[in-house]
Motif scaffolding. Structure first.
Motif, PDB file in Angstrom:
ATOM      1  N   ASP A  55      18.247 -69.956 -10.416  1.00 46.39           N
ATOM      2  CA  ASP A  55      19.057 -69.846  -9.203  1.00 46.39           C
ATOM      3  C   ASP A  55      20.052 -70.999  -8.715  1.00 46.39           C
ATOM      4  O   ASP A  55      19.962 -71.910  -9.562  1.00 46.39           O
ATOM      5  N   VAL A  56      20.938 -70.689  -7.844  1.00 42.51           N
ATOM      6  CA  VAL A  56      21.879 -71.492  -7.427  1.00 42.51           C
ATOM      7  C   VAL A  56      22.226 -71.383  -6.069  1.00 42.51           C
ATOM      8  O   VAL A  56      22.423 -70.120  -5.631  1.00 42.51           O
ATOM      9  N   ILE A  57      22.377 -72.490  -5.328  1.00 43.99           N
ATOM     10  CA  ILE A  57      22.818 -72.270  -3.811  1.00 43.99           C
ATOM     11  C   ILE A  57      23.986 -73.407  -3.761  1.00 43.99           C
ATOM     12  O   ILE A  57      23.923 -74.401  -4.496  1.00 43.99           O
ATOM     13  N   VAL A  58      24.901 -73.296  -2.900  1.00 50.17           N
ATOM     14  CA  VAL A  58      25.960 -74.057  -2.768  1.00 50.17           C
ATOM     15  C   VAL A  58      26.096 -74.555  -1.151  1.00 50.17           C
ATOM     16  O   VAL A  58      26.026 -73.532  -0.311  1.00 50.17           O
ATOM     17  N   ASP A  59      26.146 -75.847  -0.830  1.00 46.50           N
ATOM     18  CA  ASP A  59      26.054 -76.114   0.501  1.00 46.50           C
ATOM     19  C   ASP A  59      27.444 -76.206   1.008  1.00 46.50           C
ATOM     20  O   ASP A  59      28.347 -76.083   0.622  1.00 46.50           O
ATOM     21  N   GLU A  60      27.880 -76.657   2.384  1.00 48.02           N
ATOM     22  CA  GLU A  60      28.997 -76.704   2.993  1.00 48.02           C
ATOM     23  C   GLU A  60      29.860 -77.782   2.305  1.00 48.02           C
ATOM     24  O   GLU A  60      31.016 -77.874   2.667  1.00 48.02           O
ATOM     25  N   ASN A  61      29.094 -78.827   1.864  1.00 46.29           N
ATOM     26  CA  ASN A  61      30.077 -79.995   1.036  1.00 46.29           C
ATOM     27  C   ASN A  61      30.390 -79.435  -0.108  1.00 46.29           C
ATOM     28  O   ASN A  61      30.851 -80.214  -1.249  1.00 46.29           O
ATOM     29  N   GLU A  62      30.202 -78.134  -0.780  1.00 49.06           N
ATOM     30  CA  GLU A  62      30.316 -77.621  -2.069  1.00 49.06           C
ATOM     31  C   GLU A  62      29.526 -78.566  -3.245  1.00 49.06           C
ATOM     32  O   GLU A  62      29.781 -78.455  -4.405  1.00 49.06           O
ATOM     33  N   LEU A  63      28.454 -79.151  -2.628  1.00 44.46           N
ATOM     34  CA  LEU A  63      27.389 -79.354  -3.784  1.00 44.46           C
ATOM     35  C   LEU A  63      26.593 -78.315  -4.285  1.00 44.46           C
ATOM     36  O   LEU A  63      25.970 -77.418  -3.563  1.00 44.46           O
ATOM     37  N   ILE A  64      26.323 -78.320  -5.420  1.00 42.74           N
ATOM     38  CA  ILE A  64      25.631 -77.125  -6.125  1.00 42.74           C
ATOM     39  C   ILE A  64      24.182 -77.412  -6.501  1.00 42.74           C
ATOM     40  O   ILE A  64      24.115 -78.507  -7.198  1.00 42.74           O
ATOM     41  N   GLU A 103       7.939 -74.195 -13.571  1.00 42.55           N
ATOM     42  CA  GLU A 103       9.040 -73.180 -13.663  1.00 42.55           C
ATOM     43  C   GLU A 103       9.174 -72.610 -12.346  1.00 42.55           C
ATOM     44  O   GLU A 103       9.043 -71.664 -11.818  1.00 42.55           O
ATOM     45  N   PRO A 104      10.129 -73.383 -11.679  1.00 41.05           N
ATOM     46  CA  PRO A 104      10.768 -73.138 -10.209  1.00 41.05           C
ATOM     47  C   PRO A 104      11.885 -71.835 -10.400  1.00 41.05           C
ATOM     48  O   PRO A 104      12.351 -71.857 -11.297  1.00 41.05           O
ATOM     49  N   HIS A 105      11.727 -71.033  -9.485  1.00 39.21           N
ATOM     50  CA  HIS A 105      12.547 -69.916  -9.511  1.00 39.21           C
ATOM     51  C   HIS A 105      13.667 -70.090  -8.359  1.00 39.21           C
ATOM     52  O   HIS A 105      14.945 -70.253  -8.741  1.00 39.21           O
ATOM     53  N   SER A 106      13.320 -69.878  -7.108  1.00 35.87           N
ATOM     54  CA  SER A 106      14.114 -69.622  -6.079  1.00 35.87           C
ATOM     55  C   SER A 106      14.284 -70.820  -5.129  1.00 35.87           C
ATOM     56  O   SER A 106      13.539 -71.622  -5.130  1.00 35.87           O
ATOM     57  N   LEU A 107      15.669 -71.030  -4.440  1.00 29.59           N
ATOM     58  CA  LEU A 107      15.973 -72.048  -3.815  1.00 29.59           C
ATOM     59  C   LEU A 107      16.515 -71.478  -2.390  1.00 29.59           C
ATOM     60  O   LEU A 107      17.040 -70.428  -2.221  1.00 29.59           O
ATOM     61  N   ALA A 108      16.236 -72.260  -1.279  1.00 28.64           N
ATOM     62  CA  ALA A 108      16.785 -71.870   0.071  1.00 28.64           C
ATOM     63  C   ALA A 108      16.773 -73.224   0.884  1.00 28.64           C
ATOM     64  O   ALA A 108      15.865 -74.025   0.763  1.00 28.64           O
ATOM     65  N   PHE A 109      17.781 -73.376   1.812  1.00 27.17           N
ATOM     66  CA  PHE A 109      17.592 -74.434   2.829  1.00 27.17           C
ATOM     67  C   PHE A 109      17.468 -73.825   4.303  1.00 27.17           C
ATOM     68  O   PHE A 109      17.806 -72.685   4.515  1.00 27.17           O
ATOM     69  N   LEU A 115      14.762 -78.170   1.637  1.00 26.22           N
ATOM     70  CA  LEU A 115      15.208 -77.714   0.628  1.00 26.22           C
ATOM     71  C   LEU A 115      13.956 -76.898   0.319  1.00 26.22           C
ATOM     72  O   LEU A 115      12.828 -77.724   0.122  1.00 26.22           O
ATOM     73  N   TYR A 116      13.684 -75.659   0.268  1.00 27.23           N
ATOM     74  CA  TYR A 116      12.576 -74.929  -0.103  1.00 27.23           C
ATOM     75  C   TYR A 116      12.730 -74.387  -1.704  1.00 27.23           C
ATOM     76  O   TYR A 116      13.590 -73.735  -2.037  1.00 27.23           O
ATOM     77  N   VAL A 117      11.563 -74.617  -2.426  1.00 26.45           N
ATOM     78  CA  VAL A 117      11.356 -74.289  -3.822  1.00 26.45           C
ATOM     79  C   VAL A 117      10.291 -73.272  -3.992  1.00 26.45           C
ATOM     80  O   VAL A 117       9.230 -73.723  -3.615  1.00 26.45           O
ATOM     81  N   SER A 118      10.735 -72.201  -4.544  1.00 24.55           N
ATOM     82  CA  SER A 118       9.499 -71.147  -5.054  1.00 24.55           C
ATOM     83  C   SER A 118       9.038 -71.698  -6.431  1.00 24.55           C
ATOM     84  O   SER A 118       9.729 -71.609  -7.167  1.00 24.55           O
ATOM     85  N   ASN A 119       7.874 -72.320  -6.254  1.00 25.03           N
ATOM     86  CA  ASN A 119       7.290 -72.699  -7.456  1.00 25.03           C
ATOM     87  C   ASN A 119       6.399 -71.914  -8.360  1.00 25.03           C
ATOM     88  O   ASN A 119       5.265 -71.828  -8.122  1.00 25.03           O
TER      89      ASN A 119
END
Length: 423
Positions: A55-64, A103-109, A115-119
């Motif tokens: 998974d990948v998410i990008v914040d408002e500061n363009e941090l990946i 084995e983490p899979h999904s991410l969300a802020f 930061l939330y991680v589906s472990n």
């Protein structure tokens, strides 16, 4: 191969976790070809690699932010960087402790920056508060009653330096960089070593600031061409051209988006240049282009500091104040000087920086002291006699201030031709 998580920005840019190719790809809106923005395409656990990203998410500061199932960790990458930073589960061991993932899979802020991680393999969702933005300089956090010795320790002086000390920088590894413009060189001491420094030869503008980025690039102004900014890459002994500005820079800063900020002292402006763009147009972000004392004006701006919200702090020399310009706002607010706070007066402040608690540290150049400001209070922490001199408890036109990783304060003591450390 076998793409997993995707993220789409408001501008239509698509990021894809390309799992079996061990990389994250980016497609701008309408593009038919993507570019790799994280990972080198090989499996492994170094910080140049991402292993089986899911998974990948990008914040408002363009941090990946990337979840790596193969390394059971979360890494963060800045735009244009070839290396990431591990921010969650960085022990290189898999497990079910609060600091570990499996084995983490999904991410969300959420809206508060958690930061939330589906472990997945641990059958749980974990929450992490991510506060450490990737900057290249030290911002220690101090207790409210922290004090520094009134007497400094001389790290380097005129026995080594031929120039007044103005441009200095200390990176996250406590490497000290000093611009010795009279001898056309930048001197570099690694990890506070007092042994013979490394030397890079370059023509330097006499007031050149120095700025060093996370990847070790050293930015400075050329002494032979007004406004020309050059840099040494971390492994090079030859500098390369970056951009040409209208006038000299008395303050220099490069943020995590690879935006360069320049304090144009003679024009009473602060400008920025987007180094990621082919068109290096100067964008005015503070000052009206003429000397003045209004909230939107500056008078001989000196050192500058940009915080992680992209708010700009300016040492506004002849106005004897520190101005804060919030992101996108051309009207500044005085946060130090002019009797703010508690009657504080400054005389030609030449630099400003911040710590991890949001306190400001100011080189009060013509009062020969360093001042800390925060919580509507101020205190002098070095040179508090306010008399110029060369004793260990004195400064003579302090020009620049930085911290090392343990909170020692480094001062470019301009007219004493030395760097002082206050522990």
């Amino acid at each position: 191969a076998r793409p997993h998580g995707i993220f789409v920005t408001d501008m239509g840019t698509i990021y894809i976790a390309d799992r079996e190719n061990h990389r994250v790809m980016k497609w701008t809106s309408g593009a038919s070809v993507g570019i790799r923005v994280a990972g080198d395409g090989t499996a492994g656990n170094s910080l140049t690699q991402v292993m089986s990203p899911t998974d990948v998410i990008v914040d408002e500061n363009e941090l990946i932010y990337i979840s790596e199932v193969g390394n059971s960790r979360i890494t963060r990458w800045t735009s244009g960087s070839f290396t990431g930073v591990c921010i969650v589960a960085c022990s290189a061991t898999v497990g079910n402790k609060p600091t570990q993932l499996r084995e983490p899979h999904s991410l969300a802020f959420d809206s508060f920056g958690s930061l939330y991680v589906s472990n997945w393999a641990n059958s749980r969702v974990q929450q992490f508060q991510i506060l450490n933005y990737p900057v290249s300089f030290n911002q220690p956090k101090f207790l409210s009653n922290t004090t520094w010795s009134k007497c400094g320790i001389t790290f380097v002086d005129k026995k080594t330096l031929a120039s007044k000390v103005r441009g200095i920088f200390i990176d996250l590894n406590d490497t000290l960089y000093v611009a010795d413009y009279m001898k056309n060189r930048i001197l570099i001491w690694s990890n506070q070593s007092v042994h013979q420094p490394r030397q890079l030869n370059a023509s330097l503008y006499e007031f050149t600031p120095l700025f060093v980025t996370l990847n070790g690039d050293i930015y400075f102004e050329n002494g032979e061409k007004t406004g020309e900014i050059r840099k040494f890459t971390s492994s090079s002994t030859e500098s390369k051209f970056i951009t040409r500005l209208s006038t000299n820079c008395f303050g220099l800063f490069v943020d995590i988006r690879n935006t360069l900020y320049c304090s144009r002292h003679e024009n009473h402006l602060v400008v920025k240049v987007l180094l990621t763009s082919d068109n290096h147009t100067e964008i005015n972000i503070a000052g009206a282009g003429k000397a003045g004392s209004g909230s939107y004006e500056l008078d001989q701006p000196m050192g500058i500091f940009v915080d992680f919200n992209y708010h700009l702090y300016v040492a506004d020399g002849l106005n004897n104040r520190i101005q804060l310009f919030r992101r996108g706002d051309l009207n500044g607010r005085t946060v130090a000087g002019k009797n703010i706070p508690e009657g504080l007066t400054l005389r030609y402040p030449s630099d400003v920086t911040g710590d991890g608690n949001g306190f400001l540290y100011i080189a009060d150049n013509q009062q020969h002291r360093i001042v800390r400001v925060g919580n509507s209070e101020f205190e002098c922490i070095a040179g508090c006699s306010m008399r110029s001199g060369s004793s260990l408890n004195q400064l003579y036109h302090p020009h620049t201030v930085y911290f090392d990783s343990v909170g020692n304060l480094y001062v470019g003591d301009e007219w004493n031709f030395r760097v002082q450390i206050f522990r």
